[in-house]
Structure formats: structure tokens, C-alpha cells
Enzyme design. Structure first.
Site, PDB file in Angstrom:
ATOM      1  N   ASP A   1     -18.332  21.345   3.534  1.00  0.00           N
ATOM      2  CA  ASP A   1     -17.853  22.546   3.368  1.00  0.00           C
ATOM      3  C   ASP A   1     -18.656  23.918   2.900  1.00  0.00           C
ATOM      4  O   ASP A   1     -19.482  23.619   2.073  1.00  0.00           O
ATOM      5  CB  ASP A   1     -16.474  22.737   2.849  1.00  0.00           C
ATOM      6  CG  ASP A   1     -15.625  23.827   3.164  1.00  0.00           C
ATOM      7  OD1 ASP A   1     -15.907  24.592   4.412  1.00  0.00           O
ATOM      8  OD2 ASP A   1     -14.376  24.028   2.646  1.00  0.00           O
TER       9      ASP A   1
ATOM     10  N   HIS B   1     -24.534  26.697   9.721  1.00  0.00           N
ATOM     11  CA  HIS B   1     -24.130  25.388  10.199  1.00  0.00           C
ATOM     12  C   HIS B   1     -25.521  24.680  10.589  1.00  0.00           C
ATOM     13  O   HIS B   1     -25.683  23.463  10.335  1.00  0.00           O
ATOM     14  CB  HIS B   1     -23.487  25.576  11.637  1.00  0.00           C
ATOM     15  CG  HIS B   1     -21.980  26.270  11.428  1.00  0.00           C
ATOM     16  ND1 HIS B   1     -21.207  25.818  10.328  1.00  0.00           N
ATOM     17  CD2 HIS B   1     -21.469  27.163  12.013  1.00  0.00           C
ATOM     18  CE1 HIS B   1     -19.914  26.424  10.428  1.00  0.00           C
ATOM     19  NE2 HIS B   1     -20.310  27.269  11.232  1.00  0.00           N
TER      20      HIS B   1
ATOM     21  N   LEU C   1     -27.163   1.935   7.415  1.00  0.00           N
ATOM     22  CA  LEU C   1     -26.135   2.603   7.100  1.00  0.00           C
ATOM     23  C   LEU C   1     -25.338   3.203   8.453  1.00  0.00           C
ATOM     24  O   LEU C   1     -25.828   3.358   9.440  1.00  0.00           O
ATOM     25  CB  LEU C   1     -26.650   4.026   6.541  1.00  0.00           C
ATOM     26  CG  LEU C   1     -25.648   5.317   6.360  1.00  0.00           C
ATOM     27  CD1 LEU C   1     -24.781   5.019   5.105  1.00  0.00           C
ATOM     28  CD2 LEU C   1     -26.501   6.415   5.962  1.00  0.00           C
TER      29      LEU C   1
HETATM   30  C1  IPE Z   1     -12.730  21.410   6.575  1.00  0.00           C
HETATM   31  O1  IPE Z   1     -13.345  22.544   6.464  1.00  0.00           O
HETATM   32  C2  IPE Z   1     -13.288  20.730   8.156  1.00  0.00           C
HETATM   33  C3  IPE Z   1     -14.598  20.408   8.024  1.00  0.00           C
HETATM   34  C4  IPE Z   1     -15.494  20.460   7.008  1.00  0.00           C
HETATM   35  C5  IPE Z   1     -15.258  20.047   9.217  1.00  0.00           C
HETATM   36  P1  IPE Z   1     -12.437  23.799   6.821  1.00  0.00           P
HETATM   37  O2  IPE Z   1     -13.397  25.018   6.226  1.00  0.00           O
HETATM   38  O3  IPE Z   1     -12.339  23.906   8.119  1.00  0.00           O
HETATM   39  O4  IPE Z   1     -11.061  23.786   5.853  1.00  0.00           O
HETATM   40  P2  IPE Z   1     -10.353  24.815   5.405  1.00  0.00           P
HETATM   41  O5  IPE Z   1      -9.766  25.898   6.478  1.00  0.00           O
HETATM   42  O6  IPE Z   1     -11.062  26.024   4.397  1.00  0.00           O
HETATM   43  O7  IPE Z   1      -8.927  24.120   4.600  1.00  0.00           O
HETATM   44  C1  IPE Z   2     -17.950  23.587   6.992  1.00  0.00           C
HETATM   45  O1  IPE Z   2     -18.361  25.143   6.854  1.00  0.00           O
HETATM   46  C2  IPE Z   2     -18.505  23.463   8.544  1.00  0.00           C
HETATM   47  C3  IPE Z   2     -17.156  23.249   9.546  1.00  0.00           C
HETATM   48  C4  IPE Z   2     -16.038  23.536   9.198  1.00  0.00           C
HETATM   49  C5  IPE Z   2     -17.373  23.077  10.751  1.00  0.00           C
HETATM   50  P1  IPE Z   2     -17.607  26.551   7.050  1.00  0.00           P
HETATM   51  O2  IPE Z   2     -18.025  26.742   8.302  1.00  0.00           O
HETATM   52  O3  IPE Z   2     -16.021  26.052   6.881  1.00  0.00           O
HETATM   53  O4  IPE Z   2     -17.997  27.430   6.034  1.00  0.00           O
HETATM   54  P2  IPE Z   2     -17.055  28.086   5.208  1.00  0.00           P
HETATM   55  O5  IPE Z   2     -16.015  27.512   4.492  1.00  0.00           O
HETATM   56  O6  IPE Z   2     -16.412  29.394   5.740  1.00  0.00           O
HETATM   57  O7  IPE Z   2     -17.975  28.767   4.203  1.00  0.00           O
HETATM   58 MG    MG Z   3     -14.819  26.015   5.178  1.00  0.00          MG
END
Ligand code: IPE
Ligand code: IPE
Ligand code: MG
Length: 256
Positions: A36, A53, A147
């Protein structure tokens, strides 16, 4: 190498942790990771979210290497949740192209490292090209024995449990199983994780303290580790610190 400042979550003391500090007899078998903070990392650098990403793919490579090095057997990465469809279309489209980009580019190196790529999630809603790319990566690494790098793609725990419930009802009605046979072990066999042990350790980056619908059933007794580092920053040192922290825990599973 591996030198960094370690924040002990129990007593707030700081210690430098090296790979040599890890107890080789207490390495978590299965580490689950909620990757995240890609968007916030990019925003902090004045970049579009998708740049985060893309940078996050490098972190996946670092973690795969580190996991191999310390002897973790399975890493399950939350790559796209069943709730992430709510994001703007251009971001979703970009994310759906990433598996292909990552796996095509990295497949040789993953093979060199003896990594088995696996995908765990629901095909429904995924574009054809995404499914094709991930199936191809699975196929091209299926003979490897190292792995397991397991990507949770279009995965959501509640959806998984509903799906499992329907399949169980179906099999009862068909006479394949009886109601009496339904227990925790059997339900586990209807989940997408049926081939894997429950995660020993969950790592979530970016400072968020929640599970966001990831492996709810499977993480009943998983040790939880949260770090403020954004996913694109996450490196081998962070990974080692998480494992070191895990090794300080006393896992009791309800016993004494
Ligand atoms: C969780 O992250 C999903 C992934 C890492 C793929 P999100 O960014 O979607 O989660 P919330 O919305 O902050 O809970
Ligand atoms: C995690 O990073 C990747 C996915 C959920 C696909 P985010 O895209 O949620 O990044 P933030 O949390 O908005 O910073
Ligand atoms: Mg996120």
C-alpha cells in the site's frame, strides 16, 4: 548491507538489524503483504499515481530476492482488491496492464531465481489480456521449486468466503459431501488458498492499520506488522526488520 534502524514495537528501543540477526529456525513460511501507498508515494514526489504503481514493481523484485535469501517459502502479495474497481477507469486500466508488463519483463530473472509465480483471485471482470499474461507466467514457472510468489489479483476475502459457501452448498446438494463433513478444514479446502498454509506474518506498508478485506479467514492467527514506509520504498532492509520483529513475538494460538 542490511544495516538499518530497527524500531522494536514492544519497548521502543532501537537496534540495528542484520540478516545474521535472524533466527534461521524461526523464519515465517508464508508472508502476506498488503502493498500500500503507491499513490501517496507518487504524490509526494509530484508524480501521477501510476508512477507509484510502476515504482512498486521494483519493490516486488526486491522482496522476492530477500524472501528467497532468508528462506521464506511463500509470499502472497495483494495486488488488486475486489474493491479497487471503484477507482478511476484510467488507473484501473493501468493496473490491469501491470501484470503483463511485470511478468514479461521479469520472467527470465524469476526463472533464474527458481521462483514459481501463482495467481489467486477471481477471473470475473479481469480483462482477457491480463488473464492471459498471468496464466502464461504461471505456466512458464510451474516447474520451478523455489519461492512461491503468489499474486492476489481481483481478490477479496468476503467474496472468497461467499463463493466457498455456495460451492459447499452445491456439493452437499449434489451429494458429494454431507453436512456433517463441513468443518474448518473442509471450508479451507474451498478457499483460493487451499494449497497454502495460513500466513505466519502479514506486512502492510504505508501506515494504514487495517486489513482491507485481505485473507480474513486465513489470518485468524497471523502476526501483524505495520510499517510507515510506502510500498515503492520498501526494500530488503524493511523486509528483514519485519521478520526480526516477527521473531520477537510469542505465538500461542490460544494456548498458554
Ligand atoms: C488494499 O489497499 C488493496 C491492495 C493493496 C491491492 P487499498 O489502498 O485498496 O486499501 P484501502 O482502500 O486504503 O483500505
Ligand atoms: C497500493 O497503493 C496499490 C493498489 C491498491 C493497487 P495505492 O494505490 O492504494 O496507494 P495509496 O494508498 O492511494 O497511496
Ligand atoms: Mg491504498
Amino acid at each position: 548491507m542490511f544495516k538499518g534502524l530497527f524500531q522494536n514495537t514492544k519497548n521502543n528501543s532501537t537496534k540495528i538489524v542484520n540478516i545474521e540477526d535472524l533466527n534461521p529456525f524461526n523464519i515465517p513460511k508464508h508472508v502476506a503483504i498488503i502493498m500500500d501507498g503507491n499513490g501517496r508515494w507518487a504524490k509526494g514526489k509530484g508524480l501521477p499515481r501510476i508512477a507509484g504503481h510502476r515504482a512498486g514493481m521494483e519493490a516486488i523484485k526486491r522482496v522476492a530476492k530477500a524472501a528467497n535469501k532468508v528462506g521464506v517459502e511463500i509470499v502472497t502479495l495483494f495486488a488488486f482488491s475486489t474493491e479497487n474497481w471503484k477507482r478511476p477507469e484510467n488507473e484501473v486500466n493501468f493496473l490491469m496492464g501491470l501484470p503483463q508488463e511485470f511478468l514479461l519483463k521479469e520472467i527470465d530473472e524469476l526463472n533464474e531465481q527458481n521462483v514459481q509465480v501463482k495467481i489467486m483471485g477471481f477471473d470475473e471482470n479481469l480483462p482477457e489480456h491480463t488473464i492471459k499474461a498471468v496464466r502464461e507466467a504461471e505456466r512458464r514457472t510451474e516447474k520451478n521449486t523455489g519461492l512461491i510468489l503468489n499474486f492476489a489479483l481481483n481478490y477479496g476475502s468476503r467474496h472468497e468466503i461467499v463463493h466457498a459457501t455456495k460451492s459447499i452448498v452445491h456439493d452437499v446438494l449434489e451429494g458429494k459431501i454431507t453436512e456433517q463433513q463441513i468443518d474448518e478444514r473442509l471450508l479451507g479446502q474451498y478457499l483460493l488458498t487451499k494449497n497454502y498454509p495460513d500466513p505466519d506474518l502479514l506486512i502492510r506498508t504505508s501506515g494504514e492499520l487495517r486489513l482491507s478485506n485481505f485473507l480474513l479467514w486465513q489470518m485468524a492467527y497471523t502476526e501483524l506488522y505495520f510499517t510507515s514506509a510506502f510500498w515503492p520504498e520498501f526494500n530488503e532492509q524493511h523486509f528483514i526488520e519485519a521478520i526480526y520483529d516477527y521473531q520477537q513475538r510469542g505465538r500461542r494460538f490460544g494456548a498458554i
